[in-house]
Design a protein around this motif. Structure first.
Motif, PDB file in Angstrom:
ATOM      1  N   THR A  14      44.646  44.793   8.631  1.00  0.00           N
ATOM      2  CA  THR A  14      44.961  45.641   7.475  1.00  0.00           C
ATOM      3  C   THR A  14      45.263  47.062   7.920  1.00  0.00           C
ATOM      4  O   THR A  14      46.311  47.617   7.578  1.00  0.00           O
ATOM      5  CB  THR A  14      43.812  45.625   6.453  1.00  0.00           C
ATOM      6  N   LEU A  15      44.363  47.660   8.667  1.00  0.00           N
ATOM      7  CA  LEU A  15      44.592  48.982   9.262  1.00  0.00           C
ATOM      8  C   LEU A  15      44.777  48.863  10.774  1.00  0.00           C
ATOM      9  O   LEU A  15      45.717  49.409  11.347  1.00  0.00           O
ATOM     10  CB  LEU A  15      43.413  49.921   8.959  1.00  0.00           C
ATOM     11  N   TRP A  16      43.877  48.138  11.394  1.00  0.00           N
ATOM     12  CA  TRP A  16      43.859  47.967  12.857  1.00  0.00           C
ATOM     13  C   TRP A  16      44.692  46.737  13.210  1.00  0.00           C
ATOM     14  O   TRP A  16      44.428  45.634  12.696  1.00  0.00           O
ATOM     15  CB  TRP A  16      42.415  47.805  13.309  1.00  0.00           C
ATOM     16  N   ASP A  17      45.711  46.930  14.052  1.00  0.00           N
ATOM     17  CA  ASP A  17      46.652  45.846  14.364  1.00  0.00           C
ATOM     18  C   ASP A  17      46.011  44.858  15.335  1.00  0.00           C
ATOM     19  O   ASP A  17      46.178  44.946  16.551  1.00  0.00           O
ATOM     20  CB  ASP A  17      47.940  46.428  14.947  1.00  0.00           C
ATOM     21  N   PHE A  18      45.301  43.908  14.765  1.00  0.00           N
ATOM     22  CA  PHE A  18      44.517  42.978  15.579  1.00  0.00           C
ATOM     23  C   PHE A  18      45.377  42.202  16.565  1.00  0.00           C
ATOM     24  O   PHE A  18      45.017  42.085  17.746  1.00  0.00           O
ATOM     25  CB  PHE A  18      43.762  41.995  14.671  1.00  0.00           C
ATOM     26  N   GLU A  19      46.489  41.640  16.126  1.00  0.00           N
ATOM     27  CA  GLU A  19      47.267  40.773  17.010  1.00  0.00           C
ATOM     28  C   GLU A  19      47.832  41.551  18.203  1.00  0.00           C
ATOM     29  O   GLU A  19      47.822  41.054  19.340  1.00  0.00           O
ATOM     30  CB  GLU A  19      48.392  40.075  16.232  1.00  0.00           C
ATOM     31  N   LYS A  20      48.302  42.735  17.978  1.00  0.00           N
ATOM     32  CA  LYS A  20      48.857  43.537  19.077  1.00  0.00           C
ATOM     33  C   LYS A  20      47.756  43.917  20.069  1.00  0.00           C
ATOM     34  O   LYS A  20      47.920  43.785  21.288  1.00  0.00           O
ATOM     35  CB  LYS A  20      49.545  44.793  18.529  1.00  0.00           C
ATOM     36  N   ASN A  21      46.630  44.378  19.545  1.00  0.00           N
ATOM     37  CA  ASN A  21      45.526  44.782  20.413  1.00  0.00           C
ATOM     38  C   ASN A  21      44.900  43.587  21.125  1.00  0.00           C
ATOM     39  O   ASN A  21      44.520  43.672  22.295  1.00  0.00           O
ATOM     40  CB  ASN A  21      44.468  45.525  19.607  1.00  0.00           C
ATOM     41  N   SER A  22      44.818  42.468  20.423  1.00  0.00           N
ATOM     42  CA  SER A  22      44.264  41.258  21.016  1.00  0.00           C
ATOM     43  C   SER A  22      45.119  40.769  22.177  1.00  0.00           C
ATOM     44  O   SER A  22      44.593  40.376  23.227  1.00  0.00           O
ATOM     45  CB  SER A  22      44.153  40.159  19.948  1.00  0.00           C
ATOM     46  N   ALA A  23      46.441  40.813  22.015  1.00  0.00           N
ATOM     47  CA  ALA A  23      47.345  40.393  23.093  1.00  0.00           C
ATOM     48  C   ALA A  23      47.160  41.264  24.329  1.00  0.00           C
ATOM     49  O   ALA A  23      47.156  40.759  25.465  1.00  0.00           O
ATOM     50  CB  ALA A  23      48.791  40.449  22.602  1.00  0.00           C
ATOM     51  N   LEU A  24      46.996  42.553  24.130  1.00  0.00           N
ATOM     52  CA  LEU A  24      46.794  43.460  25.261  1.00  0.00           C
ATOM     53  C   LEU A  24      45.462  43.188  25.959  1.00  0.00           C
ATOM     54  O   LEU A  24      45.370  43.235  27.193  1.00  0.00           O
ATOM     55  CB  LEU A  24      46.849  44.913  24.782  1.00  0.00           C
ATOM     56  N   ALA A  25      44.429  42.893  25.173  1.00  0.00           N
ATOM     57  CA  ALA A  25      43.125  42.582  25.760  1.00  0.00           C
ATOM     58  C   ALA A  25      43.183  41.293  26.563  1.00  0.00           C
ATOM     59  O   ALA A  25      42.619  41.211  27.674  1.00  0.00           O
ATOM     60  CB  ALA A  25      42.068  42.481  24.662  1.00  0.00           C
ATOM     61  N   PHE A  26      43.858  40.294  26.047  1.00  0.00           N
ATOM     62  CA  PHE A  26      43.975  39.037  26.788  1.00  0.00           C
ATOM     63  C   PHE A  26      44.824  39.200  28.054  1.00  0.00           C
ATOM     64  O   PHE A  26      44.517  38.601  29.093  1.00  0.00           O
ATOM     65  CB  PHE A  26      44.553  37.933  25.903  1.00  0.00           C
ATOM     66  N   LYS A  27      45.859  40.000  27.966  1.00  0.00           N
ATOM     67  CA  LYS A  27      46.667  40.261  29.161  1.00  0.00           C
ATOM     68  C   LYS A  27      45.791  40.844  30.265  1.00  0.00           C
ATOM     69  O   LYS A  27      45.869  40.430  31.430  1.00  0.00           O
ATOM     70  CB  LYS A  27      47.810  41.219  28.825  1.00  0.00           C
TER      71      LYS A  27
END
Length: 227
Positions: A14-27
């Protein structure tokens, strides 16, 4: 709309872009541990599995630990990548460690919070875990906008359970009739709030079909139409 004094936001998606941040964390984590899988292919499987496990978690059908383990185990199974439970647990812990360190917000978040902050009391209601959510808000520099933050661990229940909304209202010293909930999940955020008696707006980023009676926005800046 009736006179609103208090706005309650969901955080992830909603505010925090979970999918974008999650992808970076997994990378970061997959590279660090030399896990030889294609990140894009990994995410194709992980994203829907994560949503499935969060739905089970909301319904009290899995625990926090089962959520964190199961979404990774099922992803690696679909990738036919052999990995033992010990490594899965390690990857899960490291993912949780790195996830809050990324700070991408949805487009327009800061501008909208600046706009609303002058007129309303702003709050968060999240089903996320306290240890993680606090880091997300601090590192994305939005914690100062919110007078209260309610998470499911504090309330003892998760959205859409009415008790978490009751807990959040009490913490905020707010009233149902002058409050509104904004979130991406129809079941947890929107219908949960409406069933409790709080007005709601659906953040419908992907423009899915929803019932006509539900207010919706496709971009956060559209909140200015309502508030």
């Amino acid at each position: 709309m009736k006179q609103i004094t208090d706005i309650f936001f969901d955080l992830d998606h909603t505010l925090w872009d979970f999918e974008k941040n999650s992808a970076l964390a997994f990378k970061k984590v997959l590279n660090k541990h030399n896990i030889d899988v294609d990140l894009a292919e990994f995410l194709v499987h992980y994203v829907p599995l994560n949503l499935k496990y969060w739905e089970l978690y909301r319904k009290e059908e899995v625990t926090q630990n089962q959520l964190r383990y199961g979404r990774l185990k099922d992803t690696f199974d679909l990738l036919q990548y052999e990995i033992n439970d010990e490594r899965i647990d390690l990857l899960s812990k490291e993912y949780i460690h790195y996830l809050p360190q990324y700070n991408h917000l949805f487009d327009g978040t800061i501008g909208v919070l600046d706009y609303l902050n002058d007129k309303y009391n702003l709050h968060i209601i999240t089903n996320g875990f306290q240890e993680v959510q606090a880091g997300k808000m601090k590192n994305s520099n939005i914690e100062q906008y919110f007078k209260t933050i309610t998470n499911s661990e504090m309330a003892g229940v998760k959205k859409p359970n009415a008790k978490i909304f009751e807990f959040a209202l009490s913490l905020a010293n707010a009233k149902k009739e002058s409050s509104i909930m904004i979130g991406d999940c129809i079941e947890a955020d929107v219908q949960g709030a409406l069933d409790f008696g709080i007005d709601a707006i659906h953040f419908n980023e992907h423009k899915i079909a929803i019932p006509n009676h539900i207010k919706q926005i496709n971009h956060l800046i559209e909140l200015k139409k309502y508030l």
